[in-house]
Write a protein that holds these residues in place. Structure first.
Motif, PDB file in Angstrom:
ATOM      1  N   TYR A  42       0.090  -7.660  -6.531  1.00 59.71           N
ATOM      2  CA  TYR A  42       0.827  -6.401  -6.357  1.00 59.71           C
ATOM      3  C   TYR A  42       2.194  -6.613  -5.708  1.00 59.71           C
ATOM      4  O   TYR A  42       2.397  -7.552  -4.943  1.00 59.71           O
ATOM      5  N   VAL A  44       5.657  -3.970  -4.150  1.00 62.47           N
ATOM      6  CA  VAL A  44       6.188  -2.636  -3.843  1.00 62.47           C
ATOM      7  C   VAL A  44       7.701  -2.755  -3.672  1.00 62.47           C
ATOM      8  O   VAL A  44       8.182  -3.654  -2.983  1.00 62.47           O
ATOM      9  N   TRP A  58       5.063   0.937  -7.194  1.00 60.74           N
ATOM     10  CA  TRP A  58       3.868   0.156  -6.862  1.00 60.74           C
ATOM     11  C   TRP A  58       3.329  -0.377  -8.176  1.00 60.74           C
ATOM     12  O   TRP A  58       3.004   0.404  -9.080  1.00 60.74           O
ATOM     13  N   ALA A  97      -1.351   6.083  -8.665  1.00 58.63           N
ATOM     14  CA  ALA A  97      -0.280   5.400  -7.943  1.00 58.63           C
ATOM     15  C   ALA A  97       0.906   6.338  -7.722  1.00 58.63           C
ATOM     16  O   ALA A  97       1.527   6.331  -6.644  1.00 58.63           O
ATOM     17  N   THR A 125      -5.683   2.029  -1.489  1.00 60.11           N
ATOM     18  CA  THR A 125      -4.233   2.097  -1.270  1.00 60.11           C
ATOM     19  C   THR A 125      -3.741   1.100  -0.225  1.00 60.11           C
ATOM     20  O   THR A 125      -2.559   1.081   0.105  1.00 60.11           O
ATOM     21  N   PHE A 128      -0.749  -1.000  -1.203  1.00 60.88           N
ATOM     22  CA  PHE A 128       0.533  -0.303  -1.226  1.00 60.88           C
ATOM     23  C   PHE A 128       1.126  -0.200   0.175  1.00 60.88           C
ATOM     24  O   PHE A 128       2.289  -0.563   0.403  1.00 60.88           O
TER      25      PHE A 128
END
Length: 316
Positions: A42, A44, A58, A97, A125, A128
């Motif tokens: 992931y 951000v 995200w 998201a 989450t 994130f």
């Protein structure tokens, strides 16, 4: 006449003050560090104007790239939008998201304002908010010359066919025969504010995790026959069947280059070093006639693929 003059003067001053008060966008980024057990990795990105958070993204990429026949190198948002990444919930991953991002923007980037999650959000989450906090604590991303977004590049069109090694399964005590597959390199990149902020290189190479000794994959004479070659010794496993991995980064040191490498580093370690170099320098040197990088510390493997994948990233 004087009244008209002052009205015009007031309007000019108002426009000037408005222009001076326009905040310039600044961009912030953070991503996870992939390892041999990663699947989705992931990241951000956050845009601020002055002290106000105005946008965020995200997203994630799959470390198996287009060797993963379901996602084919697509990022998670795209896979969700196209109905490929299906969680069998009321809302798709990208929709959930978006709700998390909306809450984040409304709170002006308050990473502690996590609960309650917006209605309809069932996904975890933590990734994130952890990455958002790291991004906001980092320096703004400098401007660059590349096209913003997620870019997946692949050399699949020039893939070559090869056979995997033959393995000895120590749990079932059987020989696992080789499989035929196409080998090639691929890369995943994120560009923000024109600058490469994430880079990942990998290579398709089928194999099993191995038992290691002194930096080499252990081999075994499975049939006590000196006329037959020794075969690679698979690591023991606890599932019903051993997992056949698709890429060098997933194999890690089981790829077996550590013992033979002049710097004692396997493919995945050198690929990560090359990625870090690209992020720092925003370009690669031209490989020499042997396909090697000169002056890139920690990368001794043939680097022409890294260079070719980088050149496929679009520029402005």
């Amino acid at each position: 006449m004087k009244k008209g003059f002052f009205v015009i003067l007031f309007l000019i001053m108002a426009v000037a003050l408005t222009a001076c008060g326009e905040a310039k966008s600044t961009f912030y980024f953070a991503s996870q560090t992939p390892n041999e057990n990663s699947t989705w990795v992931y990241w951000v990105s956050i845009e601020k104007k002055g002290d106000k958070v105005v946008d965020a993204e995200w997203n994630a990429f799959h470390i198996e790239g287009d060797s993963q026949t379901t996602y084919l190198g697509k990022d998670k948002v795209t896979a969700s939008e196209e109905g490929i990444y299906n969680m069998n919930s009321d809302l798709w991953w990208h929709e959930q998201a978006e709700l998390v991002i909306e809450k984040f923007i409304e709170s002006n980037g308050d990473v502690n304002d996590r609960l309650p999650a917006p209605a309809g959000v069932s996904i975890t989450t933590d990734e994130f908010y952890t990455l958002a906090e790291l991004a906001l604590a980092s320096d703004p991303v400098e401007a660059g010359d590349y096209v913003d977004g997620y870019h997946f590049t692949t050399l699949k069109s020039s893939a070559t066919s090869r056979n995997s090694a033959t393995w000895w399964d120590p749990v079932k005590e059987v020989v696992v025969p080789s499989v035929t597959y196409d080998t090639y390199s691929f890369g995943a990149f994120v560009v923000l504010n024109g600058r490469i902020v994430m880079a990942y290189f990998n290579n398709v190479f089928y194999g099993y995790r191995a038992q290691l000794a002194n930096g080499f994959v252990r081999t075994i004479d499975h049939d006590n026959n000196t006329e037959t070659p020794n075969i690679s010794l698979m690591a023991e496993y606890t599932t019903a069947n051993p997992r056949l991995y698709r890429t060098k980064n997933q194999l890690g040191k089981s790829y077996g280059m550590t013992g033979a490498s002049p710097i004692g580093k396997d493919y995945h370690e050198q690929a990560f070093t090359a990625a870090a170099y690209l992020i720092e320098n925003q370009q690669f040197p031209t490989p020499n006639q042997d396909g090697d990088f000169e002056g890139v510390a920690g990368v001794t493997i043939t680097a022409s693929d890294f260079h070719a994948l980088w050149q496929l990233i679009p520029t402005k």
